[in-house]
Design a protein around this motif. Structure first.
Motif, short mmCIF file in Angstrom:
data_model
loop_
_atom_site.label_atom_id
_atom_site.label_comp_id
_atom_site.label_asym_id
_atom_site.label_seq_id
_atom_site.Cartn_x
_atom_site.Cartn_y
_atom_site.Cartn_z
N PRO A 173 0.89 -1.11 -0.16
CA PRO A 173 -0.07 -0.07 -0.07
C PRO A 173 0.97 1.23 0.14
O PRO A 173 2.05 1.24 0.36
CB PRO A 173 -0.81 -0.05 1.08
CG PRO A 173 -0.19 -1.22 2.27
CD PRO A 173 0.71 -2.13 1.21
N ALA A 174 0.21 2.31 -0.55
CA ALA A 174 1.08 3.82 -0.33
C ALA A 174 0.08 4.61 0.19
O ALA A 174 -1.09 4.71 0.02
CB ALA A 174 1.29 4.09 -1.81
N VAL A 175 0.85 5.44 0.98
CA VAL A 175 0.17 6.47 1.85
C VAL A 175 1.16 7.86 1.70
O VAL A 175 2.04 7.92 2.41
CB VAL A 175 -0.34 6.28 3.22
CG1 VAL A 175 -1.03 7.49 3.76
CG2 VAL A 175 -1.30 5.01 3.38
N ASN A 176 0.71 8.62 0.57
CA ASN A 176 1.44 9.80 0.61
C ASN A 176 0.68 11.01 0.56
O ASN A 176 1.50 12.21 0.38
CB ASN A 176 2.25 9.87 -0.86
CG ASN A 176 2.98 8.56 -1.24
OD1 ASN A 176 3.92 8.56 -0.27
ND2 ASN A 176 3.08 7.89 -2.28
N ASN A 177 -0.48 10.89 0.86
CA ASN A 177 -1.16 12.06 0.98
C ASN A 177 -1.95 11.83 2.41
O ASN A 177 -3.06 11.18 2.21
CB ASN A 177 -2.37 12.19 -0.17
CG ASN A 177 -3.01 13.20 -0.12
OD1 ASN A 177 -3.46 13.81 0.88
ND2 ASN A 177 -3.03 13.97 -1.23
N LYS A 178 -1.75 12.52 3.52
CA LYS A 178 -2.51 12.49 4.65
C LYS A 178 -4.06 12.71 4.49
O LYS A 178 -4.81 12.09 5.32
CB LYS A 178 -1.88 13.33 5.71
CG LYS A 178 -0.32 12.91 6.01
CD LYS A 178 -0.57 12.15 7.48
CE LYS A 178 0.49 11.45 7.98
NZ LYS A 178 1.94 11.70 7.53
N LEU A 179 -4.34 13.76 3.99
CA LEU A 179 -6.03 14.03 3.71
C LEU A 179 -6.62 12.98 3.17
O LEU A 179 -7.62 12.44 3.48
CB LEU A 179 -5.80 15.35 2.95
CG LEU A 179 -7.26 15.95 2.87
CD1 LEU A 179 -8.04 16.15 4.11
CD2 LEU A 179 -7.46 16.86 1.90
N LEU A 180 -6.07 12.46 2.18
CA LEU A 180 -6.81 11.26 1.35
C LEU A 180 -6.72 10.03 2.29
O LEU A 180 -7.92 9.30 2.11
CB LEU A 180 -5.87 10.95 -0.01
CG LEU A 180 -6.39 11.64 -1.15
CD1 LEU A 180 -5.55 11.07 -2.46
CD2 LEU A 180 -7.91 11.13 -1.58
N ASP A 181 -5.67 9.88 2.90
CA ASP A 181 -5.57 8.59 3.83
C ASP A 181 -6.88 8.88 4.98
O ASP A 181 -7.37 7.77 5.22
CB ASP A 181 -4.23 8.68 4.59
CG ASP A 181 -4.06 7.17 5.15
OD1 ASP A 181 -4.72 5.91 4.41
OD2 ASP A 181 -3.64 7.08 6.29
N GLU A 182 -6.97 10.07 5.48
CA GLU A 182 -7.85 10.29 6.56
C GLU A 182 -9.16 10.18 5.82
O GLU A 182 -10.14 9.50 6.56
CB GLU A 182 -7.68 11.43 7.09
CG GLU A 182 -7.95 12.14 8.55
CD GLU A 182 -7.62 10.96 9.40
OE1 GLU A 182 -8.21 10.68 10.53
OE2 GLU A 182 -6.62 10.11 9.36
N LEU A 183 -9.38 10.56 4.79
CA LEU A 183 -11.13 10.37 4.01
C LEU A 183 -11.11 8.92 4.00
O LEU A 183 -12.39 8.31 4.01
CB LEU A 183 -10.92 10.98 2.58
CG LEU A 183 -11.12 12.42 2.62
CD1 LEU A 183 -11.09 12.83 1.02
CD2 LEU A 183 -12.59 12.62 3.07
N ARG A 184 -10.14 8.22 3.60
CA ARG A 184 -10.51 6.71 3.58
C ARG A 184 -10.95 6.12 4.72
O ARG A 184 -11.96 5.22 4.50
CB ARG A 184 -8.95 6.00 2.98
CG ARG A 184 -8.78 4.75 2.62
CD ARG A 184 -7.68 4.23 2.01
NE ARG A 184 -6.43 4.13 2.84
CZ ARG A 184 -6.08 3.13 3.72
NH1 ARG A 184 -6.96 1.94 3.68
NH2 ARG A 184 -5.43 2.96 4.46
N TRP A 185 -10.20 6.52 5.81
CA TRP A 185 -10.74 5.95 6.97
C TRP A 185 -12.26 6.17 7.26
O TRP A 185 -12.94 5.45 8.10
CB TRP A 185 -9.75 6.10 8.38
CG TRP A 185 -8.57 5.71 7.88
CD1 TRP A 185 -7.32 6.35 7.92
CD2 TRP A 185 -8.13 4.29 8.04
NE1 TRP A 185 -6.27 5.48 7.91
CE2 TRP A 185 -6.67 4.21 7.73
CE3 TRP A 185 -8.95 2.99 8.09
CZ2 TRP A 185 -5.97 2.94 7.89
CZ3 TRP A 185 -8.08 1.72 8.03
CH2 TRP A 185 -6.82 1.69 7.92
N LYS B 36 -16.70 1.02 17.29
CA LYS B 36 -16.75 -0.04 16.30
C LYS B 36 -15.18 -0.12 15.49
O LYS B 36 -14.45 -1.32 15.31
CB LYS B 36 -17.65 -0.15 15.25
CG LYS B 36 -18.93 -0.63 15.86
CD LYS B 36 -20.01 -0.62 14.59
CE LYS B 36 -21.30 -1.07 15.15
NZ LYS B 36 -22.46 -0.66 14.06
N PHE B 37 -14.80 1.13 15.31
CA PHE B 37 -13.46 1.39 14.50
C PHE B 37 -12.26 0.69 15.58
O PHE B 37 -11.47 0.11 14.94
CB PHE B 37 -13.25 2.71 14.14
CG PHE B 37 -11.89 2.85 13.05
CD1 PHE B 37 -12.05 2.66 11.94
CD2 PHE B 37 -10.76 3.54 13.92
CE1 PHE B 37 -10.88 2.76 11.08
CE2 PHE B 37 -9.65 3.59 13.33
CZ PHE B 37 -9.72 3.18 11.99
#
Ligand SMILES: C[S@@+](CC[C@H](N)C(=O)[O-])C[C@H]1O[C@@H](n2cnc3c(N)ncnc32)[C@H](O)[C@@H]1O
Length: 287
Positions: A166-178, A194-195
């Motif tokens: 996996p790649a995480v290079n963009n904190k904002l996108l990663d947070e949106l994913r969660w 639950k999370f």
């Protein structure tokens, strides 16, 4: 006592592989052109690992797969003519390999190395390729360093280590994913209780998955590291209904077209990455 990361992974995956299907693996390797073509066009991990026509480079090569899991990829590589050695911290993959070997009759049967790979006693420069499909990110950073060092020791001078991660290079996108719920797979951060419960049993350590980390980590033991971002457009397939033809059609379109985006956009939006390490620094392994 808190379980080690290795123990957590072993328990999690031992359970996950209980319902393995030898029939399914045999079907895939006996319809290899059909299976691999479709997997490479639509499934992220196959698309990433087999980039740059990897399949055509395998015949006659000696390959080690780390974290071989349900062994589909190990069997595919053996069917493509490679001599495959495989390791996983879970024991079930060893049984799968034995059963597939006995039913398929490869020229060179696959070999399984059980348990903690860092205790292996394989000779230096044994392999042409070392591969991992969604493997490194299950290791804590120090454990990963020891694995990369071991990969450099075990590769021939012209050898190549290839990891799809996996790649995480963009904190904002990663947070949106969660915050995006994935029904049936994991709760989102909108339901914190639950999370948290899900996170506790999740076998992924909290660590970086950034491309620059993988570049730097590899360069300690290899002269060259190349990173190929994957999924900058494809990742949005999750917004479409799962298991519907439109989802597969979108993925195919996305993989075909995302490579035309500028690298900085691909890197920032990538959901995954192919990491290739070349030219092991054999002189640098004493540390
Ligand atoms: C996400 S799964 C990927 C499995 C397979 N490569 C695939 O693509 O389906 C990660 C695999 O890494 C294995 N693993 C985790 N930590 C490991 C370790 N320290 N040594 C060997 N295998 C490990 C797990 O047991 C699991 O099979």
């Amino acid at each position: 006592m808190e379980k080690s990361n290795q123990q957590k992974n072993k328990e999690h995956y031992e359970k996950a592989y209980q319902k393995y299907s030898i029939k399914n693996i045999l079907w895939k390797i006996n319809h290899l052109d059909f299976f691999l073509d479709k997997a490479i066009k639509t499934e992220t991990s196959w698309h990433g690992l087999y980039m740059h026509d990897f399949a055509s480079q395998l015949k006659g090569k000696k390959i080690l797969e780390l974290g071989c899991g349900d062994c589909t990829n190990a069997a595919v590589m053996a069917q493509l003519g490679a001599e495959v050695w495989a390791n996983d911290i879970a024991d079930t993959p060893g049984k799968i390999i034995e059963e597939v070997n006995s039913q398929q009759g490869f020229d060179k049967p696959m070999r399984f190395i059980p348990g903690d790979f860092l205790k292996n006693e394989l000779p230096d420069q044994s392999f042409d390729f070392i591969v991992g499909k969604a493997f490194l990110h299950h290791l804590e950073i120090e454990e990963e360093r020891l694995f990369l060092k071991e990969c450099a020791r075990l590769l021939k001078p012209e050898g190549e280590a290839r990891f799809f991660e996996p790649a995480v290079n963009n904190k904002l996108l990663d947070e949106l994913r969660w915050y995006t719920p994935l029904p049936g797979r994991r709760p989102s951060k909108w339901t914190p209780k639950k999370f948290r419960a899900w996170k506790e049993q999740d076998p992924h350590p909290d660590r970086t998955f950034s491309s620059s980390h993988f570049e730097k980590a590899g360069k300690e033991f290899f002269e060259k590291a190349e990173i190929y971002p994957v999924g900058s457009l494809e990742r949005f397939h999750q917004l479409l209904p799962a298991r519907k033809p439109i989802n597969n059609r979108y993925r195919q379109w996305a993989f075909r077209n995302e490579k035309y985006l500028p690298n900085f956009i691909n890197r920032s939006f990538a959901r995954s990455q192919l990491i290739i390490y070349f030219q092991p620094k054999h002189h640098n392994l004493k540390k």
